[in-house]
Write an enzyme that holds these catalytic residues in place. Structure first.
Site, PDB file in Angstrom:
ATOM      1  N   CYS A   1      -3.380   3.076  -1.088  1.00  0.00           N
ATOM      2  CA  CYS A   1      -2.206   3.851  -0.673  1.00  0.00           C
ATOM      3  C   CYS A   1      -2.388   5.252  -1.237  1.00  0.00           C
ATOM      4  CB  CYS A   1      -0.905   3.175  -1.096  1.00  0.00           C
ATOM      5  SG  CYS A   1      -0.629   2.990  -2.868  1.00  0.00           S
ATOM      6  N   GLY A   2      -1.334   6.037  -1.276  1.00  0.00           N
ATOM      7  CA  GLY A   2      -1.487   7.424  -1.721  1.00  0.00           C
ATOM      8  C   GLY A   2      -2.056   7.502  -3.127  1.00  0.00           C
ATOM      9  N   THR A   3      -1.377   6.881  -4.070  1.00  0.00           N
ATOM     10  CA  THR A   3      -1.860   6.863  -5.463  1.00  0.00           C
ATOM     11  C   THR A   3      -2.586   5.569  -5.820  1.00  0.00           C
ATOM     12  OG1 THR A   3       0.170   5.833  -6.263  1.00  0.00           O
ATOM     13  CG2 THR A   3       0.111   8.260  -6.233  1.00  0.00           C
ATOM     14  N   GLY A   4      -2.307   4.503  -5.093  1.00  0.00           N
ATOM     15  CA  GLY A   4      -2.795   3.165  -5.439  1.00  0.00           C
ATOM     16  C   GLY A   4      -1.768   2.367  -6.222  1.00  0.00           C
TER      17      GLY A   4
ATOM     18  N   ASP B   1      -1.343   1.497   3.385  1.00  0.00           N
ATOM     19  CA  ASP B   1      -0.180   2.061   4.078  1.00  0.00           C
ATOM     20  C   ASP B   1      -0.646   3.315   4.835  1.00  0.00           C
ATOM     21  OD1 ASP B   1      -0.414   4.017   2.149  1.00  0.00           O
ATOM     22  OD2 ASP B   1       1.625   3.799   1.354  1.00  0.00           O
ATOM     23  N   HIS B   2       0.310   4.132   5.292  1.00  0.00           N
ATOM     24  CA  HIS B   2      -0.059   5.325   6.065  1.00  0.00           C
ATOM     25  C   HIS B   2      -0.864   6.315   5.225  1.00  0.00           C
ATOM     26  CE1 HIS B   2       3.761   5.914   4.026  1.00  0.00           C
ATOM     27  NE2 HIS B   2       3.484   7.198   3.981  1.00  0.00           N
TER      28      HIS B   2
ATOM     29  N   HIS C   1     -13.101 -11.355 -22.783  1.00  0.00           N
ATOM     30  CA  HIS C   1     -12.309 -10.875 -21.645  1.00  0.00           C
ATOM     31  C   HIS C   1     -11.656 -12.046 -20.898  1.00  0.00           C
ATOM     32  CE1 HIS C   1     -13.693  -6.867 -22.397  1.00  0.00           C
ATOM     33  NE2 HIS C   1     -14.952  -7.295 -22.402  1.00  0.00           N
TER      34      HIS C   1
ATOM     35  N   HIS D   1     -14.305  -6.148 -17.187  1.00  0.00           N
ATOM     36  CA  HIS D   1     -13.341  -6.518 -18.226  1.00  0.00           C
ATOM     37  C   HIS D   1     -12.136  -7.289 -17.689  1.00  0.00           C
ATOM     38  CE1 HIS D   1     -14.579  -3.304 -21.437  1.00  0.00           C
ATOM     39  NE2 HIS D   1     -15.610  -4.011 -20.991  1.00  0.00           N
TER      40      HIS D   1
ATOM     41  N   GLY E   1       1.597   1.815  -5.832  1.00  0.00           N
ATOM     42  CA  GLY E   1       2.514   0.939  -5.098  1.00  0.00           C
ATOM     43  C   GLY E   1       1.836  -0.365  -4.701  1.00  0.00           C
ATOM     44  N   MET E   2       0.622  -0.239  -4.174  1.00  0.00           N
ATOM     45  CA  MET E   2      -0.137  -1.433  -3.778  1.00  0.00           C
ATOM     46  C   MET E   2      -0.389  -2.338  -4.985  1.00  0.00           C
ATOM     47  SD  MET E   2      -1.047  -1.922  -0.639  1.00  0.00           S
ATOM     48  CE  MET E   2      -0.789  -1.064   0.903  1.00  0.00           C
TER      49      MET E   2
HETATM   50  C1  RB5 Z   1       3.519   7.180   0.391  1.00  0.00           C
HETATM   51  O1  RB5 Z   1       3.988   8.476   0.546  1.00  0.00           O
HETATM   52  C2  RB5 Z   1       3.207   6.892  -1.062  1.00  0.00           C
HETATM   53  O2  RB5 Z   1       4.382   6.851  -1.809  1.00  0.00           O
HETATM   54  C3  RB5 Z   1       2.454   5.597  -1.190  1.00  0.00           C
HETATM   55  O3  RB5 Z   1       1.308   5.654  -0.417  1.00  0.00           O
HETATM   56  C4  RB5 Z   1       1.980   5.237  -2.585  1.00  0.00           C
HETATM   57  O4  RB5 Z   1       1.334   6.308  -3.194  1.00  0.00           O
HETATM   58  C5  RB5 Z   1       2.957   4.603  -3.450  1.00  0.00           C
HETATM   59  O5  RB5 Z   1       2.658   4.164  -4.565  1.00  0.00           O
END
Ligand code: RB5
Length: 144
Positions: free
Chosen positions: A65-68, A8-9, A133, A98, A70-71
């Site tokens: 993504c920002g934290t990973g 994402d962005h 595993h 694993h 959401g993806m």
């Molecule tokens: C975007 O601001 C952020 O929420 C997204 O990249 C991600 O971290 C979501 O899990």
């Protein structure tokens, strides 16, 4: 081998350095977007990659993504996709050894670009251990 990428962005900036790393290893990368800094919704891109892995259109995937998170949450909705989040090279190796993750998920905001590239290398270079595993992976689809 062909690897799909989705970001994402807050994840798309990893696409270029990851493509370079993969091309140096003779691996083709297919980028499912996004391609710029405009704010987007991560499921729109995660699902494109998840569908491509599920259908065998790519061999495996990398997402960011920002934290990973959401993806990873979106990708794991797809049958046959095992998306694992890694924030350092040791975790990236273990997510293959694993969990046999067929999608590596990265955090662009909380892990440096250099460490993310080390994660990609570790995930590519590590073999799935199988054995106990595999038994555990077989149980993943058994949700009640
Ligand atoms: C975007 O601001 C952020 O929420 C997204 O990249 C991600 O971290 C979501 O899990």
């Amino acid at each position: 081998m062909t690897i799909g990428f989705a970001g994402d962005h807050a994840g798309y900036l990893l696409a270029a350095p990851i493509r370079k790393l993969l091309e140096e290893r003779g691996i083709t990368m297919v980028n499912f977007g996004t391609f710029g800094p405009e704010s987007v919704d991560y499921p729109d891109f995660a699902h494109k990659l998840g569908e491509a892995v599920q259908k065998g259109e790519v061999d495996c995937g990398i997402a960011a993504c920002g934290t990973g998170n959401g993806m990873a949450i979106c990708l794991n909705k797809h049958t046959g996709v095992r998306a694992g989040l890694a924030w350092n090279r040791e975790i990236a190796a273990l997510v293959k050894e694993h969990n046999n993750a067929n999608v590596l998920v990265l955090s662009q905001r909380f892990t440096s670009e250099q460490e993310n590239l080390e994660c990609v290398k570790a995930w590519l270079d590590t073999e799935f251990a199988g054995g106990r595993h595999q038994r555990r992976i077989d149980k993943i689809e058994q949700c009640r």
